[in-house]
Design a protein around this motif. Structure first.
Motif, PDB file in Angstrom:
ATOM      1  N   VAL A   4     -39.118 -12.243  84.142  1.00 11.99           N
ATOM      2  CA  VAL A   4     -39.857 -11.692  82.922  1.00 11.99           C
ATOM      3  C   VAL A   4     -39.105 -11.749  81.806  1.00 11.99           C
ATOM      4  O   VAL A   4     -37.875 -11.546  81.757  1.00 11.99           O
ATOM      5  N   THR A   5     -39.530 -12.445  80.784  1.00 12.53           N
ATOM      6  CA  THR A   5     -38.905 -12.516  79.473  1.00 12.53           C
ATOM      7  C   THR A   5     -39.006 -11.192  78.471  1.00 12.53           C
ATOM      8  O   THR A   5     -40.343 -11.011  78.286  1.00 12.53           O
ATOM      9  N   PRO A   6     -38.289 -11.020  77.937  1.00 14.32           N
ATOM     10  CA  PRO A   6     -36.892 -11.411  78.060  1.00 14.32           C
ATOM     11  C   PRO A   6     -35.976 -10.047  78.762  1.00 14.32           C
ATOM     12  O   PRO A   6     -34.929  -9.763  78.476  1.00 14.32           O
ATOM     13  N   LYS A   7     -36.639  -9.594  79.645  1.00 17.85           N
ATOM     14  CA  LYS A   7     -36.028  -8.210  80.353  1.00 17.85           C
ATOM     15  C   LYS A   7     -34.992  -8.666  81.531  1.00 17.85           C
ATOM     16  O   LYS A   7     -34.253  -7.767  81.810  1.00 17.85           O
ATOM     17  N   GLY A   8     -35.319  -9.744  82.016  1.00 15.66           N
ATOM     18  CA  GLY A   8     -34.295  -9.923  83.193  1.00 15.66           C
ATOM     19  C   GLY A   8     -35.093 -10.482  84.529  1.00 15.66           C
ATOM     20  O   GLY A   8     -36.180 -11.271  84.388  1.00 15.66           O
ATOM     21  N   LEU A   9     -34.976 -10.050  85.657  1.00 19.35           N
ATOM     22  CA  LEU A   9     -35.033 -10.468  86.896  1.00 19.35           C
ATOM     23  C   LEU A   9     -35.898  -9.319  87.651  1.00 19.35           C
ATOM     24  O   LEU A   9     -35.148  -8.342  87.888  1.00 19.35           O
ATOM     25  N   PHE A  10     -37.126  -9.635  88.205  1.00 14.75           N
ATOM     26  CA  PHE A  10     -37.629  -8.530  89.042  1.00 14.75           C
ATOM     27  C   PHE A  10     -37.902  -8.820  90.471  1.00 14.75           C
ATOM     28  O   PHE A  10     -38.465  -9.947  90.425  1.00 14.75           O
ATOM     29  N   ALA A  11     -37.528  -8.011  91.490  1.00 23.56           N
ATOM     30  CA  ALA A  11     -38.189  -8.600  92.816  1.00 23.56           C
ATOM     31  C   ALA A  11     -39.239  -7.658  93.215  1.00 23.56           C
ATOM     32  O   ALA A  11     -39.445  -6.375  93.054  1.00 23.56           O
ATOM     33  N   LEU A  12     -40.334  -8.511  93.678  1.00 16.96           N
ATOM     34  CA  LEU A  12     -41.657  -7.715  93.865  1.00 16.96           C
ATOM     35  C   LEU A  12     -41.944  -7.672  95.539  1.00 16.96           C
ATOM     36  O   LEU A  12     -41.876  -8.770  95.995  1.00 16.96           O
ATOM     37  N   ASP A  13     -42.363  -6.440  95.914  1.00 19.43           N
ATOM     38  CA  ASP A  13     -42.622  -6.761  97.514  1.00 19.43           C
ATOM     39  C   ASP A  13     -44.221  -6.719  97.559  1.00 19.43           C
ATOM     40  O   ASP A  13     -44.887  -5.903  96.881  1.00 19.43           O
ATOM     41  N   VAL A  14     -44.739  -8.081  98.112  1.00 17.05           N
ATOM     42  CA  VAL A  14     -46.037  -8.395  98.053  1.00 17.05           C
ATOM     43  C   VAL A  14     -46.561  -8.120  99.527  1.00 17.05           C
ATOM     44  O   VAL A  14     -47.550  -8.887  99.912  1.00 17.05           O
ATOM     45  N   THR A  15     -45.953  -7.403 100.429  1.00 13.23           N
ATOM     46  CA  THR A  15     -46.129  -7.253 101.762  1.00 13.23           C
ATOM     47  C   THR A  15     -47.886  -6.917 101.758  1.00 13.23           C
ATOM     48  O   THR A  15     -48.626  -7.246 102.364  1.00 13.23           O
ATOM     49  N   ASN A  16     -48.146  -5.911 101.081  1.00  7.71           N
ATOM     50  CA  ASN A  16     -49.526  -5.557 100.890  1.00  7.71           C
ATOM     51  C   ASN A  16     -49.986  -5.855  99.299  1.00  7.71           C
ATOM     52  O   ASN A  16     -49.583  -5.230  98.374  1.00  7.71           O
ATOM     53  N   PRO A  17     -50.729  -7.082  99.394  1.00  8.31           N
ATOM     54  CA  PRO A  17     -51.252  -7.797  97.936  1.00  8.31           C
ATOM     55  C   PRO A  17     -51.906  -6.518  97.192  1.00  8.31           C
ATOM     56  O   PRO A  17     -51.830  -6.969  96.088  1.00  8.31           O
ATOM     57  N   ALA A  18     -52.680  -5.724  97.684  1.00 10.30           N
ATOM     58  CA  ALA A  18     -53.506  -4.918  97.152  1.00 10.30           C
ATOM     59  C   ALA A  18     -52.490  -3.726  96.545  1.00 10.30           C
ATOM     60  O   ALA A  18     -53.310  -2.919  95.648  1.00 10.30           O
ATOM     61  N   ASP A  19     -51.163  -3.493  96.662  1.00  8.74           N
ATOM     62  CA  ASP A  19     -50.337  -2.558  96.325  1.00  8.74           C
ATOM     63  C   ASP A  19     -49.142  -3.075  96.304  1.00  8.74           C
ATOM     64  O   ASP A  19     -48.171  -2.807  97.138  1.00  8.74           O
ATOM     65  N   VAL A  20     -48.772  -3.988  95.198  1.00  5.13           N
ATOM     66  CA  VAL A  20     -47.634  -4.751  95.159  1.00  5.13           C
ATOM     67  C   VAL A  20     -46.520  -3.647  94.528  1.00  5.13           C
ATOM     68  O   VAL A  20     -46.866  -2.858  93.799  1.00  5.13           O
ATOM     69  N   ILE A 275     -53.284 -11.752  90.950  1.00  5.85           N
ATOM     70  CA  ILE A 275     -52.931 -11.905  92.396  1.00  5.85           C
ATOM     71  C   ILE A 275     -54.348 -12.145  93.056  1.00  5.85           C
ATOM     72  O   ILE A 275     -55.399 -11.472  92.791  1.00  5.85           O
ATOM     73  N   SER A 276     -54.724 -13.450  93.905  1.00  3.07           N
ATOM     74  CA  SER A 276     -56.072 -13.668  94.348  1.00  3.07           C
ATOM     75  C   SER A 276     -55.768 -13.925  95.695  1.00  3.07           C
ATOM     76  O   SER A 276     -54.697 -14.584  96.172  1.00  3.07           O
ATOM     77  N   ASP A 277     -56.821 -13.476  96.635  1.00  7.56           N
ATOM     78  CA  ASP A 277     -56.833 -13.716  98.045  1.00  7.56           C
ATOM     79  C   ASP A 277     -57.509 -15.238  98.147  1.00  7.56           C
ATOM     80  O   ASP A 277     -58.718 -15.215  97.953  1.00  7.56           O
ATOM     81  N   ILE A 278     -56.912 -16.316  98.555  1.00  8.30           N
ATOM     82  CA  ILE A 278     -57.640 -17.355  98.864  1.00  8.30           C
ATOM     83  C   ILE A 278     -57.782 -17.602 100.527  1.00  8.30           C
ATOM     84  O   ILE A 278     -57.957 -18.909 100.926  1.00  8.30           O
ATOM     85  N   SER A 279     -57.839 -16.860 101.256  1.00  7.64           N
ATOM     86  CA  SER A 279     -58.118 -17.080 102.603  1.00  7.64           C
ATOM     87  C   SER A 279     -59.442 -17.731 102.972  1.00  7.64           C
ATOM     88  O   SER A 279     -59.651 -18.595 103.638  1.00  7.64           O
ATOM     89  N   ASP A 280     -60.549 -17.717 101.972  1.00 14.01           N
ATOM     90  CA  ASP A 280     -61.729 -18.430 102.156  1.00 14.01           C
ATOM     91  C   ASP A 280     -61.560 -19.255 100.597  1.00 14.01           C
ATOM     92  O   ASP A 280     -61.921 -18.467  99.563  1.00 14.01           O
ATOM     93  N   VAL A 285     -60.815 -13.916  96.340  1.00  9.16           N
ATOM     94  CA  VAL A 285     -61.116 -12.321  95.774  1.00  9.16           C
ATOM     95  C   VAL A 285     -60.144 -12.095  94.928  1.00  9.16           C
ATOM     96  O   VAL A 285     -58.694 -12.294  95.302  1.00  9.16           O
ATOM     97  N   GLU A 286     -60.230 -11.781  93.782  1.00  6.37           N
ATOM     98  CA  GLU A 286     -59.511 -11.198  92.882  1.00  6.37           C
ATOM     99  C   GLU A 286     -58.890  -9.740  93.362  1.00  6.37           C
ATOM    100  O   GLU A 286     -59.722  -8.924  93.468  1.00  6.37           O
ATOM    101  N   LEU A 287     -57.579  -9.540  93.324  1.00  3.52           N
ATOM    102  CA  LEU A 287     -57.026  -8.252  93.991  1.00  3.52           C
ATOM    103  C   LEU A 287     -56.410  -7.772  92.383  1.00  3.52           C
ATOM    104  O   LEU A 287     -56.258  -8.225  91.362  1.00  3.52           O
ATOM    105  N   PRO A 288     -56.086  -6.308  92.793  1.00  2.00           N
ATOM    106  CA  PRO A 288     -55.512  -5.604  91.338  1.00  2.00           C
ATOM    107  C   PRO A 288     -54.303  -6.126  90.942  1.00  2.00           C
ATOM    108  O   PRO A 288     -53.293  -6.669  91.668  1.00  2.00           O
ATOM    109  N   PRO A 289     -54.144  -6.500  89.650  1.00  2.00           N
ATOM    110  CA  PRO A 289     -53.142  -7.126  88.799  1.00  2.00           C
ATOM    111  C   PRO A 289     -51.814  -6.128  89.025  1.00  2.00           C
ATOM    112  O   PRO A 289     -51.994  -4.925  89.146  1.00  2.00           O
ATOM    113  N   PHE A 290     -50.612  -6.531  89.021  1.00  2.00           N
ATOM    114  CA  PHE A 290     -49.349  -5.852  88.728  1.00  2.00           C
ATOM    115  C   PHE A 290     -48.961  -5.905  87.509  1.00  2.00           C
ATOM    116  O   PHE A 290     -48.736  -7.058  87.089  1.00  2.00           O
TER     117      PHE A 290
END
Length: 291
Positions: A4-20, A275-280, A285-290
């Motif tokens: 992320v510019t210019p703030k640094g580095l972020f680690a995101l948990d996307v195990t549940n893509p609907a709730d990052v 975030i988009s689900d492309i299983s099909d 399917v557009e998921l909630p953004p973070f």
């Protein structure tokens, strides 16, 4: 991991893509611009713009620490890591290939150093086999060099169509090529198999893309092209020599980068992770953004 510019580095948990979830962050007030990041041996290797190459320890995401910085790689905008080698892209300042070390201390050993007398404007670099480099040159297209002697790279061939970025699958290269820099672009597919024998590459297909395609990513199923004004282009690699368009995602948005993670497309705008689900893939399917 997300830069992320210019703030640094972020680690995101996307195990549940609907709730990052935000898993951790590293904020460095001295960071000028953060461009790219790769993960190797539990460290984030960061293309840190004018600050060069920065390496951040990820062993505890709650307390990320800066382990190493080398400003001699100033203007670093992209990093690709294959095996124990990093391919460092510095735009107008050329490129480097370095061997990586994380124990007992972080260190890099420069093996190849090419300046802008050989590469006018480097937009990416990847290996081809054990002794060749493929380089995206904004002006001259994909250029292949023989680096059997790392101190004396030997030019082999170029596509001559300009290259804004590329991705590779074996000896196939998928390249964003500009008809004009701020105009419609094409996705060219080239067979680079013959370049190792000092032959020209073979263009297999040129597929029109919408305006200002700026970055590209692929896995073994899809190519993802991010655009500055027209969203995300998702293409099938069912026939890898002839990618076919499958879907346009978020056609009203501008994107800076994107990746495919399993059945998810993760892509960044100036202020959100979309975030988009492309299983099909025919009905993403557009998921909630973070944000």
């Amino acid at each position: 991991i997300s830069t992320v510019t210019p703030k640094g580095l972020f680690a995101l948990d996307v195990t549940n893509p609907a709730d990052v979830l935000l898993a951790g962050s590293f904020i460095d007030l001295g960071t000028n611009v953060v461009w790219d990041v790769e993960i190797y041996n539990n460290h984030a290797w960061v293309a840190d713009g004018f600050d060069g190459l920065s390496v951040i320890d990820l062993s505890d995401l709650n307390q990320m620490t800066l382990d190493f910085r080398d400003s001699s790689f100033s203007r670093l905008t992209r990093i690709d890591i294959f095996d124990d080698m990093a391919y460092l892209n510095k735009g107008l300042d050329g490129l480097n290939v370095v061997a990586l070390q994380t124990a007992p201390v972080i260190a890099v050993n420069t093996l190849v150093d090419m300046d802008n007398s050989e590469i006018a404007y480097s937009r990416g670099v990847m290996p081809l086999g054990d002794d060749h480099l493929v380089i995206a040159d904004l002006n001259d297209g994909l250029k292949t060099y023989d680096i059997q002697d790392p101190n004396n790279p030997v030019f082999v061939s170029a596509t001559n169509t300009g290259a804004l970025g590329f991705t590779m699958q074996g000896e196939l290269a998928h390249v964003i090529t500009p008809k004009e820099f701020w105009g419609d672009h094409e996705l060219e597919t080239h067979n680079l198999a013959v370049t190792a024998n000092k032959g020209a590459s073979t263009m297999l297909q040129a597929l029109p893309l919408m305006q200002n395609s700026i970055n590209i990513f692929s896995d073994d199923r899809y190519v993802l092209s991010t655009t500055d004004h027209s969203g995300l282009a998702l293409l099938s690699l069912g026939n890898p020599i002839r990618p076919t368009m499958m879907a346009w995602l978020y056609p009203e948005l501008s994107f800076t980068d994107g990746v495919i993670l399993g059945d998810l497309v993760l892509a960044t705008t100036s202020d959100k992770l979309m975030i988009s689900d492309i299983s099909d893939p025919y009905q993403p399917v557009e998921l909630p953004p973070f944000d």
